[in-house]
Design a protein around this motif. Structure first.
Motif, PDB file in Angstrom:
ATOM      1  N   ALA A   1      -8.402  -6.453  14.042  1.00 29.28           N
ATOM      2  CA  ALA A   1      -7.187  -7.192  13.755  1.00 29.28           C
ATOM      3  C   ALA A   1      -6.043  -6.256  13.382  1.00 29.28           C
ATOM      4  CB  ALA A   1      -7.434  -8.195  12.619  1.00 29.28           C
ATOM      5  N   PHE A   2      -6.375  -5.014  12.991  1.00 31.54           N
ATOM      6  CA  PHE A   2      -5.360  -4.016  12.650  1.00 31.54           C
ATOM      7  C   PHE A   2      -5.168  -3.090  13.844  1.00 31.54           C
ATOM      8  CE2 PHE A   2      -7.507  -5.217   8.769  1.00 31.54           C
ATOM      9  CZ  PHE A   2      -6.458  -5.469   7.887  1.00 31.54           C
ATOM     10  N   SER A   3      -3.938  -2.868  14.220  1.00 28.40           N
ATOM     11  CA  SER A   3      -3.668  -1.946  15.320  1.00 28.40           C
ATOM     12  C   SER A   3      -3.861  -0.504  14.847  1.00 28.40           C
ATOM     13  CB  SER A   3      -2.239  -2.132  15.830  1.00 28.40           C
ATOM     14  OG  SER A   3      -1.305  -1.796  14.816  1.00 28.40           O
ATOM     15  N   ARG A   4      -3.996   0.409  15.798  1.00 24.07           N
ATOM     16  CA  ARG A   4      -4.232   1.809  15.448  1.00 24.07           C
ATOM     17  C   ARG A   4      -3.074   2.383  14.641  1.00 24.07           C
ATOM     18  NH1 ARG A   4      -6.597   4.441  21.089  1.00 24.07           N
ATOM     19  NH2 ARG A   4      -8.495   3.135  21.237  1.00 24.07           N
ATOM     20  N   GLY A   5      -1.856   2.124  15.088  1.00 30.57           N
ATOM     21  CA  GLY A   5      -0.708   2.663  14.374  1.00 30.57           C
ATOM     22  C   GLY A   5      -0.595   2.104  12.965  1.00 30.57           C
ATOM     23  N   ASP A   6      -0.848   0.797  12.831  1.00 37.71           N
ATOM     24  CA  ASP A   6      -0.788   0.176  11.515  1.00 37.71           C
ATOM     25  C   ASP A   6      -1.842   0.775  10.598  1.00 37.71           C
ATOM     26  OD1 ASP A   6      -0.130  -1.517   9.457  1.00 37.71           O
ATOM     27  OD2 ASP A   6      -1.239  -3.232  10.245  1.00 37.71           O
ATOM     28  N   LEU A   7      -3.061   0.963  11.112  1.00 38.03           N
ATOM     29  CA  LEU A   7      -4.112   1.571  10.299  1.00 38.03           C
ATOM     30  C   LEU A   7      -3.755   3.000   9.906  1.00 38.03           C
ATOM     31  CD1 LEU A   7      -7.456   0.406  11.946  1.00 38.03           C
ATOM     32  CD2 LEU A   7      -6.639  -0.097   9.647  1.00 38.03           C
ATOM     33  N   THR A   8      -3.132   3.723  10.829  1.00 40.70           N
ATOM     34  CA  THR A   8      -2.763   5.110  10.530  1.00 40.70           C
ATOM     35  C   THR A   8      -1.805   5.175   9.356  1.00 40.70           C
ATOM     36  OG1 THR A   8      -3.080   5.763  12.842  1.00 40.70           O
ATOM     37  CG2 THR A   8      -1.732   7.201  11.467  1.00 40.70           C
ATOM     38  N   THR A   9      -0.782   4.333   9.353  1.00 43.14           N
ATOM     39  CA  THR A   9       0.180   4.354   8.253  1.00 43.14           C
ATOM     40  C   THR A   9      -0.451   3.861   6.948  1.00 43.14           C
ATOM     41  OG1 THR A   9       0.981   2.150   8.900  1.00 43.14           O
ATOM     42  CG2 THR A   9       2.141   4.051   9.790  1.00 43.14           C
ATOM     43  N   ARG A  10      -1.326   2.853   7.045  1.00 45.45           N
ATOM     44  CA  ARG A  10      -1.956   2.353   5.820  1.00 45.45           C
ATOM     45  C   ARG A  10      -2.887   3.405   5.206  1.00 45.45           C
ATOM     46  NH1 ARG A  10      -2.036  -3.834   5.628  1.00 45.45           N
ATOM     47  NH2 ARG A  10      -1.021  -4.474   7.550  1.00 45.45           N
ATOM     48  N   LEU A  11      -3.598   4.158   6.060  1.00 47.37           N
ATOM     49  CA  LEU A  11      -4.558   5.129   5.559  1.00 47.37           C
ATOM     50  C   LEU A  11      -3.911   6.455   5.167  1.00 47.37           C
ATOM     51  CD1 LEU A  11      -7.495   4.549   8.067  1.00 47.37           C
ATOM     52  CD2 LEU A  11      -7.351   3.784   5.707  1.00 47.37           C
ATOM     53  N   THR A  12      -2.665   6.663   5.510  1.00 47.43           N
ATOM     54  CA  THR A  12      -2.006   7.933   5.166  1.00 47.43           C
ATOM     55  C   THR A  12      -0.896   7.702   4.141  1.00 47.43           C
ATOM     56  OG1 THR A  12      -0.605   7.673   7.146  1.00 47.43           O
ATOM     57  CG2 THR A  12      -2.571   9.046   7.356  1.00 47.43           C
ATOM     58  N   THR A  13       0.268   7.288   4.607  1.00 49.02           N
ATOM     59  CA  THR A  13       1.418   7.143   3.718  1.00 49.02           C
ATOM     60  C   THR A  13       1.190   6.081   2.656  1.00 49.02           C
ATOM     61  OG1 THR A  13       2.851   7.759   5.569  1.00 49.02           O
ATOM     62  CG2 THR A  13       3.902   6.761   3.658  1.00 49.02           C
ATOM     63  N   THR A  14       0.664   4.927   3.056  1.00 49.58           N
ATOM     64  CA  THR A  14       0.529   3.816   2.116  1.00 49.58           C
ATOM     65  C   THR A  14      -0.466   4.129   1.007  1.00 49.58           C
ATOM     66  OG1 THR A  14       1.012   2.307   3.949  1.00 49.58           O
ATOM     67  CG2 THR A  14       0.115   1.345   1.953  1.00 49.58           C
ATOM     68  N   THR A  15      -1.597   4.748   1.343  1.00 46.75           N
ATOM     69  CA  THR A  15      -2.562   5.089   0.300  1.00 46.75           C
ATOM     70  C   THR A  15      -1.976   6.102  -0.682  1.00 46.75           C
ATOM     71  OG1 THR A  15      -3.515   6.717   1.831  1.00 46.75           O
ATOM     72  CG2 THR A  15      -4.615   4.582   1.658  1.00 46.75           C
ATOM     73  N   GLY A  16      -1.167   7.037  -0.183  1.00 49.41           N
ATOM     74  CA  GLY A  16      -0.533   8.000  -1.076  1.00 49.41           C
ATOM     75  C   GLY A  16       0.433   7.338  -2.043  1.00 49.41           C
ATOM     76  N   ASP A  17       1.231   6.387  -1.540  1.00 49.35           N
ATOM     77  CA  ASP A  17       2.160   5.667  -2.418  1.00 49.35           C
ATOM     78  C   ASP A  17       1.410   4.838  -3.453  1.00 49.35           C
ATOM     79  OD1 ASP A  17       4.340   6.707  -1.108  1.00 49.35           O
ATOM     80  OD2 ASP A  17       4.610   4.987   0.219  1.00 49.35           O
ATOM     81  N   ALA A  18       0.336   4.170  -3.011  1.00 49.49           N
ATOM     82  CA  ALA A  18      -0.432   3.349  -3.951  1.00 49.49           C
ATOM     83  C   ALA A  18      -1.093   4.209  -5.023  1.00 49.49           C
ATOM     84  CB  ALA A  18      -1.487   2.538  -3.198  1.00 49.49           C
ATOM     85  N   ALA A  19      -1.612   5.378  -4.636  1.00 46.94           N
ATOM     86  CA  ALA A  19      -2.290   6.245  -5.597  1.00 46.94           C
ATOM     87  C   ALA A  19      -1.335   6.813  -6.631  1.00 46.94           C
ATOM     88  CB  ALA A  19      -2.991   7.382  -4.864  1.00 46.94           C
ATOM     89  N   GLY A  20      -0.046   6.849  -6.341  1.00 49.39           N
ATOM     90  CA  GLY A  20       0.924   7.363  -7.300  1.00 49.39           C
ATOM     91  C   GLY A  20       1.329   6.361  -8.361  1.00 49.39           C
ATOM     92  N   ALA A  21       0.895   5.099  -8.215  1.00 50.58           N
ATOM     93  CA  ALA A  21       1.301   4.062  -9.158  1.00 50.58           C
ATOM     94  C   ALA A  21       0.800   4.318 -10.579  1.00 50.58           C
ATOM     95  CB  ALA A  21       0.834   2.691  -8.656  1.00 50.58           C
ATOM     96  N   PRO A  22      -0.474   4.720 -10.795  1.00 57.45           N
ATOM     97  CA  PRO A  22      -0.910   4.958 -12.182  1.00 57.45           C
ATOM     98  C   PRO A  22      -0.099   6.033 -12.893  1.00 57.45           C
ATOM     99  CG  PRO A  22      -2.812   4.769 -10.738  1.00 57.45           C
ATOM    100  CD  PRO A  22      -1.606   4.841  -9.854  1.00 57.45           C
ATOM    101  N   VAL A  23       0.205   7.131 -12.205  1.00 57.49           N
ATOM    102  CA  VAL A  23       0.999   8.188 -12.818  1.00 57.49           C
ATOM    103  C   VAL A  23       2.408   7.678 -13.111  1.00 57.49           C
ATOM    104  CG1 VAL A  23       2.000  10.469 -12.434  1.00 57.49           C
ATOM    105  CG2 VAL A  23      -0.347  10.018 -11.765  1.00 57.49           C
ATOM    106  N   ALA A  24       2.962   6.892 -12.182  1.00 55.34           N
ATOM    107  CA  ALA A  24       4.286   6.325 -12.423  1.00 55.34           C
ATOM    108  C   ALA A  24       4.260   5.386 -13.621  1.00 55.34           C
ATOM    109  CB  ALA A  24       4.767   5.591 -11.176  1.00 55.34           C
ATOM    110  N   ALA A  25       3.190   4.570 -13.725  1.00 57.12           N
ATOM    111  CA  ALA A  25       3.077   3.656 -14.864  1.00 57.12           C
ATOM    112  C   ALA A  25       2.953   4.429 -16.172  1.00 57.12           C
ATOM    113  CB  ALA A  25       1.879   2.738 -14.675  1.00 57.12           C
ATOM    114  N   ALA A  26       2.162   5.520 -16.147  1.00 56.67           N
ATOM    115  CA  ALA A  26       2.040   6.341 -17.355  1.00 56.67           C
ATOM    116  C   ALA A  26       3.359   7.020 -17.686  1.00 56.67           C
ATOM    117  CB  ALA A  26       0.940   7.383 -17.156  1.00 56.67           C
ATOM    118  N   GLY A  27       4.129   7.358 -16.659  1.00 56.97           N
ATOM    119  CA  GLY A  27       5.415   7.999 -16.893  1.00 56.97           C
ATOM    120  C   GLY A  27       6.475   7.058 -17.426  1.00 56.97           C
TER     121      GLY A  27
END
Length: 616
Positions: free
Chosen positions: A120-146
């Motif tokens: 159901a997910f296209s290749r391009g959509d999966l690529t962005t979710r697994l690269t850029t999007t995961t990086g942005d999501a992983a930065g949320a705890p540090v941002a919250a602590a900041g």
């Protein structure tokens, strides 16, 4: 008793997303270290103006040099710098570890889900979710602590001014509501712009992946310019959302560049009047100025809130990926000497409101070969998928040697059931690795034997390094790739072998060699073959004829050949519509059992040569 075991390392229902609480629970001590170091740096920054003011007053008093106070200023400055560096280091490590964890879990959820759900997910959509999007999501705890330390600075600065001189504090409080409103609008608009930017970015990546995958088709059709326009068309919208993001930042910076100097000037003006009146000292005025700079310096706050907004938007984009349902398994074993009997009872499959299979009752005796035929869209590949549990039926049950497939341990099922596809993927560093790919690695002699059965050993040995040739350095035709896929299925499937149109790209001579190997499996390996070729159906022990998701009939090929509607299945396009009686009859919902091979000496009765040629 068999017990239920979820897939290894899978995310459970409570952790099946990339939300901030889930990420905080993943690395609480690391995030706590970021928060503690950030708060420590903020406290050092808040203590410094007060100590600096006392130091200035002692210097102006004309007494001995206040070395202790000067040393305290230096110590606070060094502590602030060191703690800020610790925040950067700990935050970077935390974000990198969480990014890796999110990507591993996302790939695990993607590969553990049924293939049709992952598609159901296209290749391009999966690529962005697994690269850029995961990086942005992983930065949320540090941002919250900041956020805690970023907010502590202006709040602490305001408290420091109040303790130093309440009149200057009242002047500063006049502009605080405007600052709060500015931060609120900035956070809201940043989150909306980030979501839209990520959505369009995924669209561009999807179109680019489609064009790259179909490069030969694009060149053959002469539509390169059109594809270029199609790929770059969303860039206009992407640029608009990017400019919108910068406008949000620019608006916040512009408003703050007007508001903050005015507030600073107002505070210093009131402080100067208080100095002239003798209400404050020069040192206290220095303290007030430093605290005012902390109050109006909202850059740290906007940065932390912006990172938190991006992280929340990224978490929302990852939610559908982590929400993919993962089939559950038990750890039951199959009977050690089972013949590979496959039984489908009242099987039905519904996808997107469309019924792909309905009321399928079928028994395939162990060691026999069943060909599954039917027009395009009749449900052949869906039947092949549920037969080896690449997908679970929405209704009914599928059992192998009397054991329902959901009860079989995953590693047992994948060792006993093999699949070969029309367009096989070839993971692995070398050609040998691609054939051996699976839950366990077979010995080299088994790999070579399977390649020989699949008519692949000859061309593999001609490669520069034989079975050790890297897959990327082994240019192969579609038929050669199919033969490697067949070899991978042959080397491991001990009870059931499912071929989903896996010989469609083979020439007649090669297909005959593959079928000779399949015939040698008779009696000890069950074979389910999705067939489009007349020759495949004719060689099978029995044929299951699908129509509109139901079983139209089950029988030997030469028996079904008498039905004109069956013959038209192999005609492309059909030369005549099916007979009225045949087309009007509903699919047979009885329990079908594939017939075993005829006794020795009994004629198999293939269709006459004339009819066979006509059907081709």
């Amino acid at each position: 008793m068999a017990r239920r075991t979820p897939p290894k390392d899978a995310l459970g229902p409570a952790g099946g997303d990339a939300s901030l609480p889930v990420l905080l629970r993943r690395r609480p001590w690391s995030v706590a270290a970021v928060a503690v170091c950030g708060v420590g740096a903020a406290l050092a920054a808040l203590a410094l103006p007060a100590v600096l003011g006392v130091t200035v007053d002692r210097l102006l008093a004309g007494g001995p040099v206040p070395w202790r106070w000067l040393a305290l200023c230096a110590l606070l400055t060094a502590a602030e710098v060191a703690l800020d560096a610790a925040v950067v280091w700990c935050g970077g490590v935390n974000s990198a570890v969480l990014t890796s964890w999110l990507r591993r879990r996302a790939v695990d959820r993607l590969l553990s889900a049924e293939p049709h759900r992952a598609q159901a997910f296209s290749r391009g959509d999966l690529t962005t979710r697994l690269t850029t999007t995961t990086g942005d999501a992983a930065g949320a705890p540090v941002a919250a602590a900041g956020v805690a330390s970023a907010v502590l600075l202006p709040v602490g600065g305001l408290v420091g001014i109040v303790l130093t001189d309440h009149w200057t504090a009242l002047a500063l409080l006049a502009g605080v509501p405007a600052l709060v409103l500015l931060l609120r609008v900035f956070t809201r608009d940043t989150a909306a712009a980030t979501r839209d930017y990520q959505r369009v970015q995924a669209s561009v990546a999807t179109r680019l992946a489609e064009a790259v995958a179909g490069a030969a088709t694009v060149r053959a059709a002469g539509t390169a310019r059109r594809e270029h326009r199609r790929i770059t068309e969303p860039l206009t919208e992407l640029g608009a959302h990017g400019r919108r993001t910068w406008r949000v930042y620019g608006r916040a910076v512009g408003l703050s560049s007007v508001l903050l100097p005015l507030l600073t000037a107002l505070v210093l003006a009131v402080g100067g009047l208080r100095l002239a009146a003798g209400a404050v000292t020069v040192g206290e005025l220095v303290t007030i100025g430093r605290y005012a700079a902390l109050v109006v310096g909202i850059g740290a706050v906007t940065g932390a809130l912006g990172g938190l907004a991006r992280g929340r938007a990224a978490g929302e984009r990852l939610r559908p990926l982590f929400a993919l349902p993962v089939p559950t398994h038990r750890d039951a074993a199959l009977p050690p000497d089972g013949p590979g009997t496959l039984v489908l009872r009242d099987v039905g499959v519904v996808r997107d409101g469309r019924r792909l299979l309905r009321d399928v009752n079928l028994t395939v005796p162990g060691g026999t070969c069943l060909a599954v035929v039917g027009r395009s869209g009749s449900g052949k590949s869906t039947l092949a998928a549920v037969a080896g549990r690449l997908a679970d039926p929405d209704e009914g049950t599928v059992a192998l040697d009397g054991v329902p497939l959901p009860d079989v341990a995953p590693h047992v099922l994948r060792r006993e059931v093999g699949y070969a596809f029309a367009r096989p993927a070839l993971p692995g560093d070398t050609v040998g690795d691609a054939i051996a790919f699976g839950v366990d690695r077979p010995p080299p002699e088994a790999v070579r034997a399977a390649a020989g059965d699949a008519a692949a050993d000859g061309f593999v040995r001609l490669l520069p390094h034989g079975y050790r040739t890297p897959v990327a350095d082994a240019p192969m035709s579609g038929g050669e790739r199919q033969r490697l896929g067949l070899a991978r299925a042959f080397v491991r499937s001990h009870r059931l072998l499912v071929l989903d149109d896996a010989t469609s790209a083979l020439d007649t001579a090669t297909e005959r060699r593959v079928w000779e190997a399949l015939d040698r499996m008779a009696g000890h390996r069950t074979r389910l073959v999705v067939a489009h070729r007349l020759s495949t159906a004719a060689r099978a022990d029995c044929v299951a004829w699908l129509e509109d998701g139901g079983l139209r009939a089950v029988g030997r090929h030469e028996e079904l050949w008498r039905d004109p509607a069956y013959r038209e299945v192999f005609q492309t396009p059909p030369t005549a519509p099916p007979s009225t009686a045949a087309s009007a009859s509903p699919p047979d919902r009885a329990d079908h059992t594939a017939a075993p091979p005829p006794p020795a000496g009994e004629p198999e009765g293939p269709p006459p040569a004339k009819d066979r040629e006509g059907a081709r």
